[in-house]
Design a protein around this motif. Structure first.
Motif, PDB file in Angstrom:
ATOM      1  N   ASP A  20      -1.983  -3.447 -11.659  1.00  0.00           N
ATOM      2  CA  ASP A  20      -1.393  -4.607 -11.017  1.00  0.00           C
ATOM      3  C   ASP A  20      -2.398  -5.165 -10.009  1.00  0.00           C
ATOM      4  N   PRO A  21      -2.824  -6.431 -10.176  1.00  0.00           N
ATOM      5  CA  PRO A  21      -3.813  -6.998  -9.259  1.00  0.00           C
ATOM      6  C   PRO A  21      -3.324  -7.070  -7.819  1.00  0.00           C
ATOM      7  N   ASN A  22      -2.004  -7.010  -7.613  1.00  0.00           N
ATOM      8  CA  ASN A  22      -1.474  -7.026  -6.253  1.00  0.00           C
ATOM      9  C   ASN A  22      -1.611  -5.670  -5.558  1.00  0.00           C
ATOM     10  N   TYR A  23      -1.891  -4.620  -6.334  1.00  0.00           N
ATOM     11  CA  TYR A  23      -2.030  -3.273  -5.780  1.00  0.00           C
ATOM     12  C   TYR A  23      -3.299  -2.623  -6.331  1.00  0.00           C
ATOM     13  N   PRO A  24      -4.472  -3.093  -5.901  1.00  0.00           N
ATOM     14  CA  PRO A  24      -5.730  -2.609  -6.493  1.00  0.00           C
ATOM     15  C   PRO A  24      -6.038  -1.145  -6.202  1.00  0.00           C
ATOM     16  N   THR A  25      -5.367  -0.545  -5.222  1.00  0.00           N
ATOM     17  CA  THR A  25      -5.634   0.858  -4.914  1.00  0.00           C
ATOM     18  C   THR A  25      -4.907   1.811  -5.851  1.00  0.00           C
TER      19      THR A  25
END
Length: 224
Positions: free
Chosen positions: A1-6
């Motif tokens: 998910d690009p909103n949660y790169p970690t």
């Protein structure tokens, strides 16, 4: 998910598409996460979501206990040794061309102490693993292989290990500085197994002699 790169997804099909044709998941064999970096991850947190009906357990081994299990003369020898850790495709895989290009663009190669002093507890831990360690510095190839075999055998002793049986929603949180782990070996290419991982940035290892690890190629990890 690009909103949660970690958050890093560990899916069989994702690994095959991005890295290599393989029958397993991630790197086979005992390993600590990305010890080819000069500041390997301090810890990892892994959460399970989708699991096969059986199989897929993960094992960990205590590398402090493994060091303590060595005889005094071998401990003294290990305390003064250094080893090179290299990032490369796992054994038995056929890397994709895109993956090889990415590895060549961002190589990771580091010289670490064979024995690491834990930065919080002060304990000594064996800091080599079959997943990333290439060779021991300053000895012949034959001596390096034999010494590493000795250390790897110690890491894999059952009395130092724990086996974790996953369930949906299970979370494992481990110290990457004093443990190695073994990905499941009892899965097939048809088994759907989906987990998510967060990795914590670590510090530069230090040996019993006070010498830090040295980056031979590649940059330190940075927090996203």
């Amino acid at each position: 998910d690009p909103n949660y790169p970690t958050i890093y997804p560990i899916f069989r099909d994702r690994f095959k598409a991005r890295v290599a044709s393989t029958s397993g998941y991630d790197r086979p064999g005992w390993h600590a996460d990305v010890t080819a970096a000069v500041n390997p991850p301090a810890a990892s947190i892994l959460r399970a979501e989708v699991l096969p009906p059986y199989g897929g357990d993960t094992q960990w081994s205590n590398t402090v206990a493994a060091y303590e299990g060595l005889s005094a003369p071998v401990k003294a020898l290990a305390d003064g040794l250094r080893a090179v850790h290299r990032f490369s495709p796992g054994a038995g895989t056929t890397p994709t061309e895109d993956y090889l290009r990415r590895v060549e663009k961002r190589p990771l190669l580091t010289e670490h102490p064979v024995v690491r002093v834990h930065p919080e507890t002060g304990e000594k831990a064996l800091y080599v693993n079959p997943g990333f360690t290439s060779h021991i510095v300053g000895v012949s190839p034959h001596e390096s292989r034999r010494l590493l075999e000795l250390f790897y055998d110690e890491l894999a002793r059952p009395e130092y290990t724990v086996r974790f049986r996953w369930a949906p929603g299970s979370i494992a949180f481990w110290d990457n500085r004093s443990s190695v782990h073994l990905a499941p070996r009892d899965l097939t290419t048809d088994d759907d197994r989906r987990l998510y991982r967060i990795t914590l940035v670590g510090d530069v290892p230090v040996g019993p002699d006070g010498r830090e690890s040295v980056a031979l190629e590649g940059e330190p990890f940075e927090a996203i």
